[in-house]
Motif scaffolding. Structure first.
Motif, PDB file in Angstrom:
ATOM      1  N   LEU A   6       0.822  -1.198   0.000  1.00 53.27           N
ATOM      2  CA  LEU A   6       0.000   0.000   0.000  1.00 53.27           C
ATOM      3  C   LEU A   6       0.860   1.253   0.000  1.00 53.27           C
ATOM      4  O   LEU A   6       0.389   2.329  -0.381  1.00 53.27           O
ATOM      5  N   SER A   7       2.108   1.117   0.424  1.00 56.56           N
ATOM      6  CA  SER A   7       3.023   2.243   0.488  1.00 56.56           C
ATOM      7  C   SER A   7       4.442   1.714   0.513  1.00 56.56           C
ATOM      8  O   SER A   7       4.737   0.752   1.227  1.00 56.56           O
ATOM      9  N   CYS A   8       5.324   2.331  -0.275  1.00 55.43           N
ATOM     10  CA  CYS A   8       6.720   1.895  -0.283  1.00 55.43           C
ATOM     11  C   CYS A   8       7.578   2.943  -0.975  1.00 55.43           C
ATOM     12  O   CYS A   8       7.065   3.929  -1.527  1.00 55.43           O
ATOM     13  N   GLY A   9       8.867   2.725  -0.971  1.00 53.10           N
ATOM     14  CA  GLY A   9       9.780   3.636  -1.632  1.00 53.10           C
ATOM     15  C   GLY A   9      11.093   2.956  -1.909  1.00 53.10           C
ATOM     16  O   GLY A   9      11.302   1.791  -1.551  1.00 53.10           O
ATOM     17  N   ALA A  10      12.001   3.680  -2.554  1.00 56.02           N
ATOM     18  CA  ALA A  10      13.291   3.084  -2.911  1.00 56.02           C
ATOM     19  C   ALA A  10      14.314   4.168  -3.166  1.00 56.02           C
ATOM     20  O   ALA A  10      13.972   5.324  -3.456  1.00 56.02           O
ATOM     21  N   SER A  11      15.562   3.788  -3.057  1.00 57.07           N
ATOM     22  CA  SER A  11      16.669   4.642  -3.478  1.00 57.07           C
ATOM     23  C   SER A  11      17.405   3.958  -4.620  1.00 57.07           C
ATOM     24  O   SER A  11      17.538   2.726  -4.639  1.00 57.07           O
ATOM     25  N   LEU A  12      17.863   4.746  -5.565  1.00 61.16           N
ATOM     26  CA  LEU A  12      18.561   4.236  -6.744  1.00 61.16           C
ATOM     27  C   LEU A  12      19.924   4.917  -6.826  1.00 61.16           C
ATOM     28  O   LEU A  12      20.037   6.117  -6.545  1.00 61.16           O
ATOM     29  N   THR A  13      20.924   4.169  -7.207  1.00 59.97           N
ATOM     30  CA  THR A  13      22.255   4.739  -7.328  1.00 59.97           C
ATOM     31  C   THR A  13      22.896   4.331  -8.646  1.00 59.97           C
ATOM     32  O   THR A  13      22.624   3.256  -9.185  1.00 59.97           O
ATOM     33  N   TRP A  14      23.745   5.226  -9.145  1.00 64.83           N
ATOM     34  CA  TRP A  14      24.519   4.977 -10.355  1.00 64.83           C
ATOM     35  C   TRP A  14      25.998   4.996  -9.987  1.00 64.83           C
ATOM     36  O   TRP A  14      26.403   5.648  -9.006  1.00 64.83           O
ATOM     37  N   LYS A  15      26.811   4.322 -10.745  1.00 65.32           N
ATOM     38  CA  LYS A  15      28.237   4.226 -10.433  1.00 65.32           C
ATOM     39  C   LYS A  15      28.948   5.572 -10.490  1.00 65.32           C
ATOM     40  O   LYS A  15      29.989   5.754  -9.865  1.00 65.32           O
ATOM     41  N   ASP A  16      28.379   6.518 -11.236  1.00 64.36           N
ATOM     42  CA  ASP A  16      29.030   7.828 -11.357  1.00 64.36           C
ATOM     43  C   ASP A  16      28.608   8.801 -10.256  1.00 64.36           C
ATOM     44  O   ASP A  16      28.941   9.982 -10.298  1.00 64.36           O
ATOM     45  N   GLY A  17      27.841   8.323  -9.266  1.00 64.83           N
ATOM     46  CA  GLY A  17      27.466   9.159  -8.136  1.00 64.83           C
ATOM     47  C   GLY A  17      26.072   9.747  -8.189  1.00 64.83           C
ATOM     48  O   GLY A  17      25.611  10.352  -7.204  1.00 64.83           O
ATOM     49  N   ARG A  18      25.373   9.618  -9.287  1.00 62.76           N
ATOM     50  CA  ARG A  18      23.986  10.078  -9.336  1.00 62.76           C
ATOM     51  C   ARG A  18      23.116   9.246  -8.405  1.00 62.76           C
ATOM     52  O   ARG A  18      23.342   8.042  -8.234  1.00 62.76           O
ATOM     53  N   VAL A  19      22.117   9.886  -7.817  1.00 62.99           N
ATOM     54  CA  VAL A  19      21.222   9.192  -6.896  1.00 62.99           C
ATOM     55  C   VAL A  19      19.780   9.609  -7.191  1.00 62.99           C
ATOM     56  O   VAL A  19      19.534  10.667  -7.782  1.00 62.99           O
ATOM     57  N   ALA A  20      18.847   8.763  -6.763  1.00 60.17           N
ATOM     58  CA  ALA A  20      17.423   9.081  -6.906  1.00 60.17           C
ATOM     59  C   ALA A  20      16.648   8.383  -5.805  1.00 60.17           C
ATOM     60  O   ALA A  20      17.083   7.352  -5.274  1.00 60.17           O
ATOM     61  N   THR A  21      15.514   8.952  -5.453  1.00 64.86           N
ATOM     62  CA  THR A  21      14.605   8.311  -4.508  1.00 64.86           C
ATOM     63  C   THR A  21      13.181   8.461  -5.022  1.00 64.86           C
ATOM     64  O   THR A  21      12.876   9.383  -5.778  1.00 64.86           O
ATOM     65  N   PHE A  22      12.321   7.538  -4.590  1.00 62.43           N
ATOM     66  CA  PHE A  22      10.898   7.741  -4.857  1.00 62.43           C
ATOM     67  C   PHE A  22      10.068   7.158  -3.728  1.00 62.43           C
ATOM     68  O   PHE A  22      10.515   6.272  -2.989  1.00 62.43           O
ATOM     69  N   HIS A  23       8.867   7.684  -3.618  1.00 60.79           N
ATOM     70  CA  HIS A  23       7.894   7.202  -2.627  1.00 60.79           C
ATOM     71  C   HIS A  23       6.540   7.132  -3.302  1.00 60.79           C
ATOM     72  O   HIS A  23       6.143   8.049  -4.033  1.00 60.79           O
ATOM     73  N   CYS A  24       5.831   6.044  -3.080  1.00 60.39           N
ATOM     74  CA  CYS A  24       4.477   5.889  -3.635  1.00 60.39           C
ATOM     75  C   CYS A  24       3.579   5.316  -2.550  1.00 60.39           C
ATOM     76  O   CYS A  24       4.014   4.499  -1.733  1.00 60.39           O
ATOM     77  N   SER A  25       2.316   5.747  -2.549  1.00 56.08           N
ATOM     78  CA  SER A  25       1.439   5.327  -1.454  1.00 56.08           C
ATOM     79  C   SER A  25      -0.028   5.535  -1.794  1.00 56.08           C
ATOM     80  O   SER A  25      -0.392   6.514  -2.451  1.00 56.08           O
ATOM     81  N   PHE A  26      -0.852   4.598  -1.301  1.00 54.44           N
ATOM     82  CA  PHE A  26      -2.306   4.754  -1.329  1.00 54.44           C
ATOM     83  C   PHE A  26      -2.799   5.414  -0.043  1.00 54.44           C
ATOM     84  O   PHE A  26      -4.010   5.513   0.170  1.00 54.44           O
ATOM     85  N   LEU A  27      -1.887   5.847   0.825  1.00 53.54           N
ATOM     86  CA  LEU A  27      -2.258   6.241   2.187  1.00 53.54           C
ATOM     87  C   LEU A  27      -1.928   7.688   2.508  1.00 53.54           C
ATOM     88  O   LEU A  27      -2.033   8.102   3.662  1.00 53.54           O
ATOM     89  N   ALA A  28      -1.530   8.487   1.528  1.00 53.61           N
ATOM     90  CA  ALA A  28      -1.138   9.877   1.777  1.00 53.61           C
ATOM     91  C   ALA A  28      -1.852  10.800   0.793  1.00 53.61           C
ATOM     92  O   ALA A  28      -2.324  10.370  -0.263  1.00 53.61           O
TER      93      ALA A  28
END
Length: 364
Positions: free
Chosen positions: A226-248
Motif C-alpha cells: 500500500l506504500s513503499c519507496g526506494a533509493s537508486l544509485t549509479w556508479k558515477d554518483g547520481r542518486v534518486a529516490t521515490f515514494h508511492c502510497s495509497f495512504l497519503a
C-alpha cells in the motif's frame, strides 16, 4: 463488426475498467483513431460502456468476450486496461492476432512476463506502447530541453519523485489494485511505475546500478503493498529516490537537481489543468548577503496544450500503427525498451523488499 474510416486506426477496448473511460474519450478526440469494438466478460457490460461513454452502437461492436474483439477485422489495435495479472495472456493473444497493443501500466507482473509480451509483438511486427500519458505532454519535451542545457542545468546529481493519493476504505478493501491475484504489485505497480519512469526519463533511461527499497513499507493483510519507496544509485554518483502510497494526500512531485540548476513540478502525472501545465526552473541561485533570502529566483514556465496528453498519446501510437499498416514505417522500438527498463526498476524494488531491504543490482 465495427466500422472505421479509411486512414483511421480502429481500436478495440478489452475490458471496461474505469480508466478505459478516459481512453475511450481520448480515442474519440484523436484525429486518426476511433473505437470500433468493446469487449467485456458480458455483452451487456460492453453495451453499457458504449452507451455510458457516448459511443455510437451502430459503429462500435459490443462483445461478450475478449476473443471476439481480437477476431474483429475492423480492430487494428487494442487498448488493454485489464488487471496486471491478465496482461501476459491477452497481450500475447492480441499480438498473435496481429493487433497493435496499447497496454495499461504496470505492463506486467515481472520483466520475464513482459519479455514474453515483447517477443510476441516483435514476432508479429506490431507496435507496443504502454499507457504512461505524461510522456506525451508538450511540457515533458520543454522540461527535457532545459535539463539538456549544460550552462543552465549542468550535470544531473539527483532526482526525487513522489506519487501518492489517500484511498478511501472501500478502495483499500475492494479495488483490484489491492488484490494479490489481480494486481499483486499494489501501489508499487500502480503509482511507483510513474515514479520510476520519471527518474529514468530524467537520466535519459540510463539504468541504475543498484536499487534498495526503503524500510518500513506498508502492506495489507494479503501482503499487497500500500506504500513503499526506494533509493537508486549509479556508479558515477547520481542518486534518486521515490515514494508511492495509497495512504497519503494526493501528491505528484518531481524534483531534478543538477550541478547548476533545479527543476520542480507538482503535477507530473496528471497536470492540474487539462489545457496548461506548469513547472519551475532555477539556475545559478544563491543566498543574499545576510542569508535572508534567495537571489536568482526560480522562473515559472507554462506550457499550453490544446490537446490533452492522453489524446496526444493515442495520436502518436496511431501514427506508428498507420505507418506499419501502410508499409511506410516499422515498429518504434524505443517504447518497448522504455517499458522494459521501467519494469526492471519495479522488479528490483520488489526483490529488495523480499530480500530484507538489501541492494539489488540491475542487469539489462
Amino acid at each position: 463488426m465495427g466500422v472505421v474510416e479509411e486512414g483511421v486506426v480502429g481500436f478495440g477496448i478489452i475490458g471496461c475498467a474505469s480508466i478505459a473511460r478516459k481512453l475511450s474519450r481520448a480515442i474519440g478526440l484523436a484525429p486518426n483513431a476511433a473505437v470500433v469494438a468493446v469487449g467485456s466478460r458480458s455483452v451487456d457490460k460492453s453495451k453499457r460502456f458504449i452507451s455510458d461513454n457516448g459511443l455510437n452502437p451502430a459503429t462500435v461492436s459490443a462483445y461478450g468476450s475478449y476473443d471476439e474483439v481480437l477476431s474483429d477485422p475492423a480492430v487494428d489495435a487494442v487498448y488493454v486496461p485489464l488487471p496486471t495479472s491478465l496482461h501476459l495472456k491477452w497481450a500475447v493473444a492480441a499480438a498473435e492476432k496481429g493487433k497493435h497493443i496499447l497496454l495499461e501500466k504496470p505492463v506486467a507482473v515481472c520483466a520475464e512476463d513482459l519479455d514474453r509480451i515483447l517477443a510476441a509483438c516483435s514476432a508479429a511486427g506490431v507496435q507496443f506502447m504502454d499507457s504512461t500519458m505524461w510522456m506525451h505532454h508538450p511540457r515533458t519535451a520543454a522540461m527535457k530541453q532545459l535539463l539538456s542545457d549544460p550552462d543552465r542545468f549542468g550535470q544531473l546529481r539527483s532526482v526525487d519523485s513522489v506519487f501518492t493519493f489517500a484511498a478511501d476504505p472501500e478502495f483499500l478493501e475492494k479495488d483490484i489494485r489491492v488484490k494479490p491475484d489481480l494486481d499483486a504489485l499494489g501501489a508499487l505497480g500502480d503509482l511507483g511505475w510513474y515514479c520510476a519512469r520519471a527518474i529514468l526519463w530524467a537520466v535519459d533511461y540510463d539504468l541504475p546500478h543498484s536499487v534498495t527499497a526503503l524500510r518500513a513499507p506498508t502492506a495489507n493483510s494479503a501482503a499487497v503493498l500500500l506504500s513503499c519507496g526506494a533509493s537508486l544509485t549509479w556508479k558515477d554518483g547520481r542518486v534518486a529516490t521515490f515514494h508511492c502510497s495509497f495512504l497519503a494526500h494526493l501528491t505528484m512531485e518531481l524534483a531534478v537537481v543538477g550541478s547548476r540548476g533545479t527543476l520542480h513540478l507538482a503535477d507530473f502525472v496528471i497536470p492540474m489543468e487539462e489545457s496548461s501545465a506548469a513547472f519551475s526552473f532555477n539556475s545559478a541561485s544563491g543566498l543574499s548577503e545576510l542569508a535572508t533570502g534567495w537571489v536568482e529566483m526560480p522562473s515559472q514556465h507554462f506550457v499550453r496544450n490544446e490537446t490533452p496528453q492522453e489524446v496526444l498519446m493515442v495520436a502518436e501510437f496511431s501514427r506508428l500503427v498507420a505507418g506499419i499498416r501502410s508499409g511506410t514505417g516499422g515498429s518504434e522500438t524505443k517504447w518497448p525498451e522504455i517499458s522494459r527498463k521501467t519494469q526492471l526498476v519495479i522488479d528490483a524494488v520488489k526483490s529488495s523488499i523480499d530480500l530484507g531491504f538489501q541492494p539489488v543490482e540491475i542487469s539489462p
